[in-house]
Design a protein around this motif. Structure first.
Motif, short mmCIF file in Angstrom:
data_model
loop_
_atom_site.label_atom_id
_atom_site.label_comp_id
_atom_site.label_asym_id
_atom_site.label_seq_id
_atom_site.Cartn_x
_atom_site.Cartn_y
_atom_site.Cartn_z
N ALA A 152 -25.63 -13.07 21.87
CA ALA A 152 -25.75 -13.58 23.24
C ALA A 152 -24.49 -13.26 24.03
N ARG A 153 -23.33 -13.38 23.39
CA ARG A 153 -22.08 -13.09 24.11
C ARG A 153 -21.95 -11.58 24.34
N LEU A 154 -22.27 -10.82 23.35
CA LEU A 154 -22.17 -9.36 23.54
C LEU A 154 -23.03 -8.91 24.72
N GLY A 155 -24.21 -9.50 24.85
CA GLY A 155 -25.12 -9.08 25.92
C GLY A 155 -25.09 -9.98 27.13
N THR A 196 -15.84 -16.73 11.95
CA THR A 196 -14.37 -16.72 11.91
C THR A 196 -13.71 -16.27 13.22
N VAL A 197 -14.41 -15.53 14.06
CA VAL A 197 -13.77 -15.02 15.29
C VAL A 197 -14.53 -15.48 16.54
N CYS A 198 -15.82 -15.20 16.57
CA CYS A 198 -16.61 -15.54 17.76
C CYS A 198 -17.18 -16.95 17.57
N THR A 199 -16.26 -17.92 17.46
CA THR A 199 -16.64 -19.29 17.11
C THR A 199 -17.22 -20.02 18.32
N ALA A 202 -14.01 -21.83 20.89
CA ALA A 202 -12.89 -21.02 21.38
C ALA A 202 -12.88 -19.66 20.69
N PRO A 203 -13.72 -18.74 21.14
CA PRO A 203 -13.73 -17.43 20.48
C PRO A 203 -12.37 -16.74 20.61
N ARG A 204 -11.98 -16.09 19.52
CA ARG A 204 -10.68 -15.41 19.50
C ARG A 204 -10.88 -13.95 19.90
N CYS A 205 -11.11 -13.74 21.18
CA CYS A 205 -11.49 -12.40 21.64
C CYS A 205 -10.38 -11.38 21.39
N GLY A 206 -9.12 -11.86 21.38
CA GLY A 206 -8.01 -10.94 21.13
C GLY A 206 -8.06 -10.33 19.74
N ALA A 207 -8.72 -11.03 18.80
CA ALA A 207 -8.80 -10.53 17.42
C ALA A 207 -10.17 -9.93 17.13
N CYS A 208 -10.97 -9.76 18.15
CA CYS A 208 -12.36 -9.35 17.91
C CYS A 208 -12.48 -7.82 17.83
N PRO A 209 -13.07 -7.32 16.76
CA PRO A 209 -13.16 -5.87 16.61
C PRO A 209 -14.13 -5.21 17.60
N VAL A 210 -15.03 -6.00 18.18
CA VAL A 210 -16.03 -5.39 19.07
C VAL A 210 -15.87 -5.85 20.52
N ALA A 211 -14.66 -6.34 20.84
CA ALA A 211 -14.43 -6.89 22.18
C ALA A 211 -14.75 -5.88 23.27
N ARG A 212 -14.55 -4.63 23.00
CA ARG A 212 -14.73 -3.65 24.08
C ARG A 212 -16.19 -3.51 24.49
N TRP A 213 -17.09 -3.96 23.63
CA TRP A 213 -18.52 -3.89 23.98
C TRP A 213 -19.06 -5.23 24.51
N CYS A 214 -18.19 -6.20 24.67
CA CYS A 214 -18.67 -7.56 24.94
C CYS A 214 -18.78 -7.83 26.45
N ARG A 215 -20.00 -8.08 26.88
CA ARG A 215 -20.22 -8.35 28.31
C ARG A 215 -19.70 -9.73 28.71
N ALA A 216 -19.88 -10.72 27.84
CA ALA A 216 -19.42 -12.08 28.19
C ALA A 216 -17.91 -12.05 28.43
N ARG A 217 -17.21 -11.29 27.62
CA ARG A 217 -15.76 -11.22 27.79
C ARG A 217 -15.43 -10.53 29.12
N ALA A 218 -16.12 -9.43 29.39
CA ALA A 218 -15.85 -8.70 30.63
C ALA A 218 -16.14 -9.56 31.86
N LEU A 221 -17.27 -15.01 30.72
CA LEU A 221 -18.34 -16.01 30.51
C LEU A 221 -18.36 -16.55 29.08
N THR A 222 -17.30 -16.29 28.32
CA THR A 222 -17.38 -16.65 26.90
C THR A 222 -17.51 -18.16 26.70
N ARG A 223 -17.02 -18.96 27.66
CA ARG A 223 -17.14 -20.41 27.50
C ARG A 223 -18.52 -20.90 27.93
S1 SF4 Z 1 -15.11 -10.48 22.53
FE1 SF4 Z 1 -17.19 -11.25 22.69
S2 SF4 Z 1 -18.03 -11.00 20.65
FE2 SF4 Z 1 -15.81 -10.84 20.45
S3 SF4 Z 1 -15.08 -12.92 20.00
FE3 SF4 Z 1 -15.00 -12.66 22.22
S4 SF4 Z 1 -16.95 -13.47 22.94
FE4 SF4 Z 1 -17.18 -13.06 20.77
#
Ligand code: SF4
Length: 361
Positions: A152-155, A196-199, A202-218, A221-223
Motif C-alpha cells: 500500500a505504501r509503495l503504491g 523490521t523497516v516498513c513498520t 514509524a517506517p524507517r524509510c532511510g534504511a529502506c532498500p526500495v525507498a526509491r520506488w515508494c510513492r507514499a514516501r515521495a 504520505l507514509t503516516r
Molecule cells: S520507503 Fe516506503 S516502503 Fe520503504 S519503509 Fe518507507 S514507507 Fe515503507
C-alpha cells in the motif's frame, strides 16, 4: 500498482529487495531448513502472534513433536498443553487434525499443491502460499498485514486495506510483483521488510532498500498509509469463576460449555465459570449447584482480586471466588489437580489468571 513498474524497473526492484533480504534476514529457527513441517508449524504459530512470543513455544513444540508423524500420534491434550499460553487454540487443534490427514493421505509429506494444501484443516490461502513457496519454491505470493502495508505504501494506496475489493487488488499486486525465480525468499523479504523497516507507526524509510520506488514516501504520505481500521466497539463481560480448594491445595477443573468457553477458555480444562449480570456470588453459586451438583449454600465463596482479560473486542473482567472445601466433588468430566501446577493440563491463560488470584500471598 503494476503500472509503476516497467519490466526493467520490476527486475531492478526485485533484485534490490532480494539482495537486501539475503544480507539482512534475521536468523530465525524456522529458516534453518526448508522442511515443510517446520515451516508450516512456524506459520501457524505466527498467525496473530509476535515472533518473540512464538520462539519458546516453537522450540518446545518441535522438541516434543519433531516429525509430522509424532504430532499425528500424540494425544490432543498433549498438543494443547504444549500450546497453552499461545492462544487461539483452534490453531493447535487444526494443526493436529491436519497432521493426521497428512500421515493418512499424503504419506507424511506436506502436499505440494495449492488445492491439496487448502483441503487441510486450518490452512488458508496465506498459509498455503507461505509454506509452498518457502518449502517447495511454488510461485505463490503471500498477502498478510505486513505485506499489505508495504504494498500500500509503495503504491500510495489509501483507504481500509482489509476492505474486500482493496484486499483483492493488493493480492493482484502481490502476484504481479512476485519474483518467480525465488518465491520463498521473495515472500519472506516482503514480510521481513514490513516487520523490521516498513513498520506500522514509524517506517524507517532511510534504511529502506526500495525507498526509491515508494510513492507514499515521495508524496509524504507514509503516516497516512495505511488508513487506521475502524474498530469494533468493545463489549464488556463479567465472568465469575469458582476455585474450590481442598486442604492439600488441590482444585477441580471442568469442561464447562457455559461461560464463553470457546473464546475465553478455548474448550480446555477450566474452573467452573459463568457470565454474570448483577450479583456474581449468588449467580456463581447457582451455576456450581447445576454443573457440579453441590449444595451451593454450604460453600463459603470468598471474593478474590479481579483480573482483566482482553480477547479481540471483548473486555472481560474475571471475578475469581475461593471456596475452601474438605473434599472436592467427584464428578465425571472433571480433573483434580494441584492449584500450583495447572500446567499439567491444557488450560488457557484466563484460567492461569484466575488461579493466580488464589495463589497470591
Ligand atoms: S520507503 Fe516506503 S516502503 Fe520503504 S519503509 Fe518507507 S514507507 Fe515503507
Amino acid at each position: 500498482m503494476k503500472s509503476q513498474f516497467t519490466p526493467r524497473a520490476l527486475k531492478a526492484f526485485q533484485r534490490r529487495l532480494l539482495g537486501w533480504f539475503r544480507t539482512h534476514r534475521r536468523d530465525l529457527p524456522w529458516r534453518a531448513s526448508r522442511d515443510p513441517y517446520r515451516v508450516w508449524v512456524a506459520e501457524i504459530m505466527l498467525q496473530q502472534t509476535r515472533i518473540a512470543a512464538v520462539l519458546p513455544y516453537y522450540h518446545r513444540f518441535l522438541k516434543n513433536f519433531h516429525t509430522v508423524e509424532s504430532l499425528a500420534r500424540a494425544p490432543q491434550d498433549k498438543v494443547l498443553r504444549l500450546w497453552s499460553g499461545l492462544g487461539y487454540y483452534s490453531r493447535a487443534r487444526n494443526l493436529h487434525r491436519a497432521a493426521k490427514g497428512i500421515v493418512a493421505r499424503h504419506e507424511g509429506k506436506f502436499p505440494p499443491t495449492l488445492e491439496a494444501a487448502l483441503a487441510l484443516p486450518g490452512i488458508g490461502r496465506y498459509t498455503a502460499a507461505a509454506v509452498l513457496s518457502i518449502a517447495y519454491d511454488v510461485p505463490l505470493a503471500v498477502l498478510d498485514g505486513n505485506v499489505a502495508r508495504v504494498l500500500a505504501r509503495l503504491g500510495a494506496i489509501r483507504g481500509d486495506l482489509r476492505a474486500p475489493r482493496r484486499w483483492r487488488q493488493l493480492g493482484d499486486t502481490a502476484d504481479s510483483l512476485l519474483a518467480r525465480s525465488a518465491p520463498g525468499d521473495w515472500n519472506q523479504a516482503l514480510m521481513e521488510l514490513g516487520e523490521t523497516v516498513c513498520t506500522p507507526q514509524a517506517p524507517r524509510c532511510g534504511a529502506c532498500p526500495v525507498a526509491r520506488w515508494c510513492r507514499a514516501r515521495a508524496l509524504n504520505l507514509t503516516r497516512e498509509i495505511p488508513a487506521p481500521r475502524s474498530k469494533r466497539a468493545a463489549v464488556k463481560i463479567r465472568i465469575a469463576a469458582a476455585i474450590l480448594r481442598d486442604p492439600r491445595g488441590r482444585t477441580i477443573l471442568v469442561r464447562d460449555p457455559g461461560a464463553h468457553d470457546d473464546v475465553l477458555f478455548s474448550r480446555m480444562w477450566q474452573f467452573p465459570a459463568v457470565e454474570v449480570a448483577r450479583e456474581p456470588k449468588p449467580e456463581l453459586a447457582k451455576h456450581l449447584s447445576e454443573i457440579l451438583n453441590v449444595d451451593a449454600a454450604s460453600l463459603d465463596l470468598e471474593a478474590l482480586p479481579a483480573a482483566r482479560h482482553g480477547v479481540t473486542f471483548r473486555n472481560i473482567t474475571l471475578l475469581p471466588f475461593l471456596a475452601r472445601v474438605q473434599n472436592l466433588p467427584k464428578r465425571p468430566r472433571t480433573r483434580v489437580v494441584a492449584l500450583s501446577n495447572l500446567s499439567r493440563l491444557p488450560v488457557s491463560s484466563a484460567t492461569h489468571k484466575i488461579a493466580a488470584a488464589a495463589l497470591l500471598p
